[in-house]
Design an enzyme around this catalytic site. Structure first.
Site, short mmCIF file in Angstrom:
data_model
loop_
_atom_site.label_atom_id
_atom_site.label_comp_id
_atom_site.label_asym_id
_atom_site.label_seq_id
_atom_site.Cartn_x
_atom_site.Cartn_y
_atom_site.Cartn_z
CE LYS A 120 -2.24 -1.36 3.47
NZ LYS A 120 -1.75 -2.77 3.98
CB THR A 121 3.77 2.40 2.06
OG1 THR A 121 3.20 2.28 3.26
CG2 THR A 121 4.67 3.54 1.87
CG ASP B 139 -0.01 3.33 7.00
OD1 ASP B 139 -0.72 2.72 6.33
OD2 ASP B 139 0.91 3.03 7.22
CB THR C 232 -4.89 -3.06 8.31
OG1 THR C 232 -4.90 -2.60 9.45
CG2 THR C 232 -3.61 -2.85 7.80
NE ARG D 253 6.55 -4.47 5.37
CZ ARG D 253 5.45 -3.71 5.84
NH1 ARG D 253 4.51 -3.89 6.67
NH2 ARG D 253 5.28 -2.40 5.29
#
Length: 356
Positions: free
Chosen positions: A76-77, A121, A170, A229
């Protein structure tokens, strides 16, 4: 004690945890793709987002506000930074927990440049007063700054330059409908399939100057829980093992041996995950058992088991949440190499639950 802090700390300590620690943030900055063509996976999201950005550029306007939802570690980032790059605009990054007052948000909004991208975020964790101020800012590019208190308070309208808000969450279900409705484009980030993670690993290995073969990449991808990640984190740990214990080249055997040292098994379960399953199977015969009892059995807080371990176990089909408590599935018995007692295969109706 703040339970959220406890859960976050436990998640951050896990090699297969999706939260980013400082090392992850530093490495991700170097590995992060710069445009949509480089971004691996999320095909539908990339295609839709590409259309939105191309159309905005053709109009010479700022892009619609974008909401990205999904589990941590899916990109997302990265996508927010790609949006800014594709639009040729600067980006400012903040988070919902950092905005506790409407004044905090007003200070950020009033300093934005025209066309700038504001990445927010964990937007669902923003305070309610700031959230209400954001409604007007997103829709009318204006905020009302309250000066004074009580009956003498005055609202001073402040015009804002057009900007693009990219919100990431999230837990999209916690966003109020008025906020969700103000996003022109919403996208849900899905977990990655192993072939996509293999591409991620090969790309990262090239940037990290790590030699890895296809079977080694497949071994890491299969244990990465569908999350880039985690794949990149496991790659770095396997690289360390390969440099110390082998010739620096990662193959399937080296990857398997390294991840055995780090207690990440073939399905991506770590010590906490297996501890929950072993307690459920060995101490309680597969369940059903209450969450609090299960947490005591593994020596963890209730919130840690529920928020950190259970989501992946449920997604993998190893554990089920029922009205009577947590229940192990036949796949859990098979994964740990244990034989279920007769009642777990239908003696008390549990078999009917899983169609056995």
């Amino acid at each position: 004690m703040n339970w959220d802090d406890t859960t976050d700390a436990t998640a951050d300590e896990r090699l297969v945890g999706a939260s980013a620690d400082r090392e992850d943030q530093a490495v991700e900055a170097a590995l992060r793709p710069k445009d949509l063509d480089e971004f691996i996976g999320q095909e539908k999201v990339r295609e839709q987002l590409d259309l939105v950005l191309r159309a905005a550029r053709a109009r010479g306007a700022t892009s619609d506000h974008v909401l990205l939802s999904g589990a941590p570690g899916l990109g997302k980032t990265t996508l927010s930074m790609i949006i800014a790059a594709e639009m040729g605009a600067p980006i400012r990054i903040t988070s919902g927990p950092a905005i506790q007052h409407a004044g905090d948000l007003a200070a950020i909004l009033s300093s934005l440049q025209e066309g700038e991208v504001l990445f927010l975020d964990e937007i669902h964790r923003m305070s309610r007063p700031a959230e209400e101020m954001l409604y007007m800012a997103m829709e009318d590019f204006r905020v009302d700054v309250i000066v004074g208190k009580g009956p003498g308070a005055t609202a001073i309208p402040l015009e804002l330059p057009p900007f693009t808000l990219v919100g990431a969450t999230t837990r999209a279900g916690l966003l109020p409908p008025p906020l969700r409705d103000r996003f022109g484009f919403t996208a849900h980030m899905e977990f990655y399939e192993p072939p996509e993670l293999e591409r991620v690993i090969h790309r990262s290995a090239g940037l990290l100057d790590v030699e890895i073969d296809s079977r080694g990449a497949a071994e890491i991808a299969g244990r990465s829980r569908g999350t880039p990640r985690i794949a990149n984190r496991l790659l770095r740990r396997v690289r360390d093992y390969a440099q110390v214990k082998a010739d620096g080249v990662i193959n399937r055997e080296i990857a398997g041996a390294a991840l055995k040292v780090y207690e990440v098994d073939a399905r991506g379960l770590d010590r906490l995950d297996r501890g929950v399953l072993e307690a459920l199977l060995k101490l309680f015969g597969g369940g059903p058992v209450g969450l609090s009892t299960l947490a005591v059995a593994v020596g963890e807080e209730r919130e840690t088991v529920e928020e950190v371990a259970e989501p992946f176990l449920v997604r993998e089909g190893l554990l089920a949440r029922t009205p009577r408590g947590r229940v192990a599935t036949p796949a859990a018995w098979a994964h740990l190499g244990l034989t279920p007692p007769p009642r777990a295969t239908g003696g008390n109706g549990q078999g009917d639950l899983f169609g056995a």
